[in-house]
Design a protein around this motif. Structure first.
Motif, PDB file in Angstrom:
ATOM      1  N   MET A 189      -9.494  77.581  21.641  1.00  0.00           N
ATOM      2  CA  MET A 189      -8.488  76.721  22.271  1.00  0.00           C
ATOM      3  C   MET A 189      -7.802  75.871  21.217  1.00  0.00           C
ATOM      4  SD  MET A 189      -9.005  74.030  25.410  1.00  0.00           S
ATOM      5  CE  MET A 189      -7.636  73.063  26.012  1.00  0.00           C
ATOM      6  N   PHE A 190      -6.481  75.759  21.290  1.00  0.00           N
ATOM      7  CA  PHE A 190      -5.717  75.020  20.283  1.00  0.00           C
ATOM      8  C   PHE A 190      -5.970  73.527  20.421  1.00  0.00           C
ATOM      9  CE2 PHE A 190      -1.947  72.680  18.974  1.00  0.00           C
ATOM     10  CZ  PHE A 190      -1.782  73.148  17.684  1.00  0.00           C
ATOM     11  N   SER A 191      -6.211  72.878  19.301  1.00  0.00           N
ATOM     12  CA  SER A 191      -6.413  71.431  19.284  1.00  0.00           C
ATOM     13  C   SER A 191      -5.370  70.809  18.379  1.00  0.00           C
ATOM     14  CB  SER A 191      -7.827  71.090  18.792  1.00  0.00           C
ATOM     15  OG  SER A 191      -7.927  69.692  18.547  1.00  0.00           O
ATOM     16  N   PHE A 192      -4.512  69.969  18.954  1.00  0.00           N
ATOM     17  CA  PHE A 192      -3.477  69.301  18.169  1.00  0.00           C
ATOM     18  C   PHE A 192      -4.115  68.417  17.103  1.00  0.00           C
ATOM     19  CE2 PHE A 192      -0.849  65.594  17.316  1.00  0.00           C
ATOM     20  CZ  PHE A 192       0.333  66.188  16.925  1.00  0.00           C
ATOM     21  N   THR A 193      -5.200  67.739  17.476  1.00  0.00           N
ATOM     22  CA  THR A 193      -5.853  66.803  16.538  1.00  0.00           C
ATOM     23  C   THR A 193      -6.337  67.527  15.298  1.00  0.00           C
ATOM     24  OG1 THR A 193      -6.548  65.399  18.379  1.00  0.00           O
ATOM     25  CG2 THR A 193      -7.679  65.095  16.273  1.00  0.00           C
ATOM     26  N   TRP A 194      -7.076  68.650  15.501  1.00  0.00           N
ATOM     27  CA  TRP A 194      -7.595  69.391  14.349  1.00  0.00           C
ATOM     28  C   TRP A 194      -6.448  69.994  13.527  1.00  0.00           C
ATOM     29  CZ3 TRP A 194     -12.078  68.564  12.435  1.00  0.00           C
ATOM     30  CH2 TRP A 194     -13.158  68.203  13.256  1.00  0.00           C
ATOM     31  N   CYS A 195      -5.407  70.420  14.199  1.00  0.00           N
ATOM     32  CA  CYS A 195      -4.239  70.964  13.497  1.00  0.00           C
ATOM     33  C   CYS A 195      -3.600  69.885  12.629  1.00  0.00           C
ATOM     34  CB  CYS A 195      -3.222  71.494  14.509  1.00  0.00           C
ATOM     35  SG  CYS A 195      -1.784  72.298  13.768  1.00  0.00           S
ATOM     36  N   TYR A 196      -3.526  68.673  13.163  1.00  0.00           N
ATOM     37  CA  TYR A 196      -2.919  67.560  12.432  1.00  0.00           C
ATOM     38  C   TYR A 196      -3.750  67.218  11.195  1.00  0.00           C
ATOM     39  CZ  TYR A 196      -0.981  62.954  11.461  1.00  0.00           C
ATOM     40  OH  TYR A 196      -0.397  61.870  10.853  1.00  0.00           O
ATOM     41  N   VAL A 197      -5.070  67.222  11.367  1.00  0.00           N
ATOM     42  CA  VAL A 197      -5.968  66.925  10.239  1.00  0.00           C
ATOM     43  C   VAL A 197      -5.813  67.979   9.147  1.00  0.00           C
ATOM     44  CG1 VAL A 197      -8.383  66.791   9.515  1.00  0.00           C
ATOM     45  CG2 VAL A 197      -7.648  65.664  11.635  1.00  0.00           C
ATOM     46  N   ALA A 198      -5.806  69.260   9.560  1.00  0.00           N
ATOM     47  CA  ALA A 198      -5.671  70.344   8.581  1.00  0.00           C
ATOM     48  C   ALA A 198      -4.321  70.281   7.882  1.00  0.00           C
ATOM     49  CB  ALA A 198      -5.852  71.692   9.274  1.00  0.00           C
ATOM     50  N   ALA A 199      -3.292  69.935   8.634  1.00  0.00           N
ATOM     51  CA  ALA A 199      -1.959  69.822   8.051  1.00  0.00           C
ATOM     52  C   ALA A 199      -1.900  68.707   7.018  1.00  0.00           C
ATOM     53  CB  ALA A 199      -0.922  69.572   9.154  1.00  0.00           C
ATOM     54  N   ARG A 200      -2.516  67.604   7.342  1.00  0.00           N
ATOM     55  CA  ARG A 200      -2.538  66.480   6.400  1.00  0.00           C
ATOM     56  C   ARG A 200      -3.309  66.839   5.126  1.00  0.00           C
ATOM     57  NH1 ARG A 200      -1.351  61.248   8.132  1.00  0.00           N
ATOM     58  NH2 ARG A 200      -1.730  60.785   5.913  1.00  0.00           N
ATOM     59  N   LEU A 201      -4.257  67.771   5.267  1.00  0.00           N
ATOM     60  CA  LEU A 201      -5.049  68.198   4.105  1.00  0.00           C
ATOM     61  C   LEU A 201      -4.326  69.281   3.297  1.00  0.00           C
ATOM     62  CD1 LEU A 201      -8.616  68.301   5.723  1.00  0.00           C
ATOM     63  CD2 LEU A 201      -7.780  66.665   4.021  1.00  0.00           C
ATOM     64  N   GLY A 202      -3.145  69.719   3.788  1.00  0.00           N
ATOM     65  CA  GLY A 202      -2.340  70.640   2.992  1.00  0.00           C
ATOM     66  C   GLY A 202      -2.371  72.087   3.417  1.00  0.00           C
ATOM     67  N   ASP A 203      -2.965  72.410   4.571  1.00  0.00           N
ATOM     68  CA  ASP A 203      -3.021  73.798   5.019  1.00  0.00           C
ATOM     69  C   ASP A 203      -1.637  74.226   5.527  1.00  0.00           C
ATOM     70  OD1 ASP A 203      -3.433  75.865   7.383  1.00  0.00           O
ATOM     71  OD2 ASP A 203      -5.181  76.034   6.073  1.00  0.00           O
ATOM     72  N   SER A 204      -1.064  75.254   4.904  1.00  0.00           N
ATOM     73  CA  SER A 204       0.311  75.655   5.237  1.00  0.00           C
ATOM     74  C   SER A 204       0.440  76.180   6.662  1.00  0.00           C
ATOM     75  CB  SER A 204       0.819  76.708   4.242  1.00  0.00           C
ATOM     76  OG  SER A 204       0.053  77.896   4.332  1.00  0.00           O
ATOM     77  N   GLN A 205      -0.544  76.953   7.121  1.00  0.00           N
ATOM     78  CA  GLN A 205      -0.501  77.469   8.486  1.00  0.00           C
ATOM     79  C   GLN A 205      -0.581  76.334   9.493  1.00  0.00           C
ATOM     80  OE1 GLN A 205       0.091  80.708   9.458  1.00  0.00           O
ATOM     81  NE2 GLN A 205       0.224  79.853  11.527  1.00  0.00           N
ATOM     82  N   ALA A 206      -1.434  75.365   9.207  1.00  0.00           N
ATOM     83  CA  ALA A 206      -1.557  74.210  10.093  1.00  0.00           C
ATOM     84  C   ALA A 206      -0.249  73.420  10.124  1.00  0.00           C
ATOM     85  CB  ALA A 206      -2.705  73.317   9.652  1.00  0.00           C
ATOM     86  N   ARG A 207       0.375  73.284   8.969  1.00  0.00           N
ATOM     87  CA  ARG A 207       1.656  72.573   8.911  1.00  0.00           C
ATOM     88  C   ARG A 207       2.728  73.315   9.723  1.00  0.00           C
ATOM     89  NH1 ARG A 207       1.814  70.559   2.519  1.00  0.00           N
ATOM     90  NH2 ARG A 207       0.544  68.688   2.887  1.00  0.00           N
ATOM     91  N   PHE A 208       2.728  74.639   9.605  1.00  0.00           N
ATOM     92  CA  PHE A 208       3.663  75.441  10.394  1.00  0.00           C
ATOM     93  C   PHE A 208       3.388  75.264  11.890  1.00  0.00           C
ATOM     94  CE2 PHE A 208       4.275  79.508  12.684  1.00  0.00           C
ATOM     95  CZ  PHE A 208       5.658  79.562  12.650  1.00  0.00           C
ATOM     96  N   ASN A 209       2.101  75.339  12.281  1.00  0.00           N
ATOM     97  CA  ASN A 209       1.727  75.189  13.686  1.00  0.00           C
ATOM     98  C   ASN A 209       2.087  73.804  14.216  1.00  0.00           C
ATOM     99  OD1 ASN A 209       0.707  77.783  13.778  1.00  0.00           O
ATOM    100  ND2 ASN A 209      -1.424  77.166  13.459  1.00  0.00           N
TER     101      ASN A 209
END
Length: 363
Positions: free
Chosen positions: A1-21
């Protein structure tokens, strides 16, 4: 299940896929309030890291001016980056840009190259456009069989434009063996998706009994659907239906209304018929000057009947001052296109001129 919170954390850590999502979340309003500026911010970060999907989305933003200032040249740059990584939608859009000369010098050969790359990856719009290129010889040697092959691939994915074109190919025998029933099959699929060209063509099939049993009511129904979407040929035919009582109750005013709608869009046949309505007082108050106005618009587009009628108007002084030279000019134009009435009247005018006599207007 998609989690906005975890996506935001991963994006802040520099994950390109997370940033795209995350960009897509803000873009679609998925799990968070829609925010175009934040969508662009995260797409750009992912794009700078080489994420092809994000590069494509940034290209689309520059191309449409959504969330940032429109800049077609920058759109090309981002599409190119994504396309070279194999992003099929970017390849398709790059083909569009080269085909239209949008942000780059127009180059139909380059358009075909990018369409082909996207089409091979299953982009149905690219497959359809590639079919059009082969059909018309745009950037590639004209090849009707190859056009049909790509139309079939796009049509198989539900592309209504390709389905309509396939119907036309089967109806005319272009690149494929002529089969009117198969033409109707493809027209019907396309028309069911709301394609106005297919709706009009299906109306013609029912009107003529081409590939189906002749059915004036069905013809009217499909013409009406296309007409309401603004198809001027369908509007013209609807006018004819009301004039003749074909598939619908005869109604002079409705006939004139639909002829006018089509005529105002520039349909020469409708302009000619509207002129005839004013000429004869059919469904409107008789007005010879208004008749001449519509005849002229149609005649200047090459409508033979209007050219002949305009010649008659000048010949007898109907709605315009009598002018033998103009009458001869319009008769000649119509006669050169094969109108026998115009040829006869032209010969009469030239004979009268030779004998020094003139026509008189009957009362």
């Amino acid at each position: 299940m998609f989690s906005f919170t975890w996506c935001y954390v991963a994006a802040r850590l520099g994950d390109s896929q997370a940033r795209f999502n995350l960009g897509r979340c803000y873009d679609k309003g998925d799990g968070v309030k829609k925010d175009e500026k934040k969508a662009v911010q995260w797409y750009r970060l992912a794009a700078m890291q080489g994420h092809s999907g994000a590069q494509y989305n940034i290209g689309m933003r520059y191309g449409t001016g959504s969330g940032m200032q429109k800049d077609e040249k920058k759109a090309i740059c981002w599409f190119m980056l994504a396309a070279e990584k194999g992003e099929r939608d970017a390849q398709y859009n790059l083909g569009l840009c080269y085909g239209k000369g949008s942000g780059v010098q127009k180059n139909e050969t380059e358009a075909v190259r990018w369409y082909l790359l996207a089409a091979k990856q299953g982009n149905r719009n690219a497959q359809y456009n590639l079919g059009v290129c082969f059909k018309k010889g745009l950037g590639v040697q004209k090849n009707e069989k190859e056009a049909v092959r790509w139309y079939l691939r796009a049509a198989g994915q539900g592309h209504s434009g390709a389905q309509c074109y396939l119907g036309w190919c089967y109806q005319k025998g272009s690149g494929v063996q002529k089969n009117e029933k198969t033409a109707v099959y493809w027209y019907r699929l396309s028309a069911g998706k709301g394609n106005s060209d297919a709706q009009y063509n299906l109306g013609v099939c029912y009107k003529k009994g081409s590939g189906v049993w002749k059915d004036e009511k069905e013809a009217y129904r499909w013409f009406r659907l296309a007409a309401e979407q603004g198809d001027c040929s369908a509007q013209y035919n609807i006018g004819g239906c009301y004039k003749k009582g074909s598939g619908v109750q005869e109604d002079e005013k409705e006939a004139v209304r639909w002829y006018r709608i089509a005529a105002e869009q520039g349909h020469s046949g409708a302009q000619c018929n509207l002129g005839l309505c004013y000429d004869t007082g059919y469904g409107v108050h008789k007005d010879e000057k208004e008749a001449v106005r519509w005849y002229r618009l149609a005649a200047e587009q090459g409508e033979i009947g209007a050219q002949y009628n305009l010649g008659v108007c000048y010949d007898y002084g109907f709605g315009v001052p009598k002018n033998e030279k103009e009458a001869v000019r319009w008769y000649r134009i119509a006669a050169e296109q094969g109108d026998r009435r115009a040829r006869y009247n032209l010969d009469v005018c030239l004979l009268l001129r030779k004998e020094g006599r003139h026509r008189t207007r009957s009362t």
